[in-house]
Write a protein that holds these residues in place. Structure first.
Motif, mmCIF file in Angstrom:
data_model
loop_
_atom_site.group_PDB
_atom_site.id
_atom_site.type_symbol
_atom_site.label_atom_id
_atom_site.label_comp_id
_atom_site.label_asym_id
_atom_site.label_seq_id
_atom_site.Cartn_x
_atom_site.Cartn_y
_atom_site.Cartn_z
ATOM 1 N N LEU A 44 0.857 -1.182 0.000
ATOM 2 C CA LEU A 44 0.000 0.000 0.000
ATOM 3 C C LEU A 44 0.895 1.234 0.000
ATOM 4 C CD1 LEU A 44 -2.919 1.193 0.389
ATOM 5 C CD2 LEU A 44 -2.380 1.294 2.826
ATOM 6 N N ALA A 45 0.610 2.188 -0.902
ATOM 7 C CA ALA A 45 1.358 3.456 -0.913
ATOM 8 C C ALA A 45 0.508 4.536 -0.244
ATOM 9 C CB ALA A 45 1.693 3.853 -2.342
ATOM 10 N N ASN A 46 1.016 5.072 0.820
ATOM 11 C CA ASN A 46 0.363 6.189 1.523
ATOM 12 C C ASN A 46 0.955 7.488 0.996
ATOM 13 O OD1 ASN A 46 -1.610 5.408 3.331
ATOM 14 N ND2 ASN A 46 -0.201 5.038 5.038
ATOM 15 N N LEU A 47 0.182 8.228 0.204
ATOM 16 C CA LEU A 47 0.649 9.522 -0.327
ATOM 17 C C LEU A 47 -0.101 10.628 0.404
ATOM 18 C CD1 LEU A 47 1.755 7.674 -2.573
ATOM 19 C CD2 LEU A 47 1.009 9.371 -4.224
ATOM 20 N N PHE A 48 0.580 11.274 1.323
ATOM 21 C CA PHE A 48 -0.068 12.318 2.117
ATOM 22 C C PHE A 48 0.582 13.664 1.825
ATOM 23 C CE2 PHE A 48 -3.346 10.608 4.877
ATOM 24 C CZ PHE A 48 -3.259 9.267 4.533
ATOM 25 N N PHE A 49 -0.116 14.451 0.996
ATOM 26 C CA PHE A 49 0.389 15.766 0.606
ATOM 27 C C PHE A 49 -0.201 16.868 1.483
ATOM 28 C CE2 PHE A 49 0.845 13.685 -3.796
ATOM 29 C CZ PHE A 49 2.071 13.141 -3.428
ATOM 30 N N GLU A 50 -0.742 16.456 2.618
ATOM 31 C CA GLU A 50 -1.290 17.368 3.629
ATOM 32 C C GLU A 50 -1.188 16.594 4.948
ATOM 33 O OE1 GLU A 50 -5.618 18.238 3.944
ATOM 34 O OE2 GLU A 50 -5.060 20.139 3.038
#
Ligand code: CP
Length: 302
Positions: A44-50
């Protein structure tokens, strides 16, 4: 299959997600382990731009509980910082992972993701939606009220993305929805009409009878210039439980909040048996286990 807007999540899917969440909860409650290895070898890729505490960590725990791996990237340490487009970033991450959890400060358009070959889960987009939080909220409410319940939304309904998803979801069911918000924080036009304004006497008229009180903080980060008088004076007093006495609320009512909170629910409510916001956070892991099983197409073993 993506989870980008709550509108596109069918009732059948929700039932399946909740059934898996119940299995995960049961495992936690009684050391029962039927699902610990079923995502082994999946990423799973967690992309958190905030920033995020609950959504990021609960997806992390959910994936690891299933035996899977998690890779994480933020805005500051990704090539977005060098101007890479979101679509190029997602296409690249799709080469490394089986699903993407995406949080953005801008609103997303699902049409822009049609070329991405792996499922994308919206973990909160700007002032748009937060569909997985809505599923957690419904799961939490259903633990107390199966049907025919009433809910009062309080606060910043303009920028409160959790409410945008939840109000659409609840409008499918048999419940009465009230809201109370500042004049400059009304629901987006497309969502008005799904709930009734509880008006200025809400604290004496609706609050004593309602089943669910759902508070939100003032979403100050959505307003570019908070010095221009756009901030709501007395927010926590007029649109929270700051000066509301617990003995006015029904004994079997519940108080919810997606968190983080401002001062709108003071700490003394935390000891009240009706405060369910930390239970909401815990349910986040169970429901996100169900969501991951859904998007990764993993059958529940029981
Ligand atoms: N409820 C929620 O989205 O919290 P976080 O911003 O901490 O993820």
């Amino acid at each position: 299959m993506n989870i980008l807007k709550i509108f596109n999540v069918s009732e059948d899917r929700i039932q399946k997600i909740f059934a898996s969440a119940n299995v995960a909860k049961k495992r936690d409650d009684c050391c029962y382990h039927p699902i610990t290895e079923i995502a082994k070898g999946r990423f799973l890729a967690n992309l958190f731009f905030e920033p995020s505490t609950r959504t990021r960590l609960s997806f992390d725990v959910a994936m690891k509980s299933l035996g899977g791996e998690v890779i994480t990237v933020g805005k500051q340490n990704s090539s977005v910082q060098k101007g890479e487009s979101l679509n190029d970033t997602l296409m690249t991450v799709a080469q490394y992972a089986d699903a993407i959890v995406l949080r953005t400060s801008e609103n997303i358009n699902p049409d822009n993701f049609e070329n991405i070959p792996i499922p994308i889960i919206n973990a909160g987009d700007g002032d748009g939606e937060h569909p997985t939080q809505a599923l957690i909220d419904l799961y939490t409410i259903r633990n107390y009220f199966k049907e025919h319940f009433s809910i009062l939304f309080l606060g910043d309904l303009k920028y409160g993305r959790t409410i945008h998803s939840l109000i659409q979801l609840l409008s499918r069911y048999d419940c009465k929805i009230y809201h109370r918000c500042p004049d400059n924080r009304k629901l987006p036009i497309g969502l008005r009409g799904l709930s009734e304004d509880a008006e200025s006497n809400w604290a004496t008229r609706i609050f004593p009878d309602v089943d669910v009180v759902y508070c939100t903080r003032e979403q100050t980060e959505r307003v570019a210039d908070m010095t221009s008088g756009y901030r709501v004076p007395g927010y926590r007093t007029f649109y929270g439980l700051y000066d509301k006495q617990p003995n006015i609320l029904k004994e079997d009512a519940i108080v919810m909040h997606p968190f983080p909170r401002g001062g709108e629910i003071p700490k003394h409510w935390d000891q009240d048996h009706r405060a369910k916001y930390f239970e909401q956070a815990k349910n986040g892991v169970y429901v996100r286990i169900g969501i991951l099983m859904d998007v990764l197409e993993i059958e529940c073993p029981v």
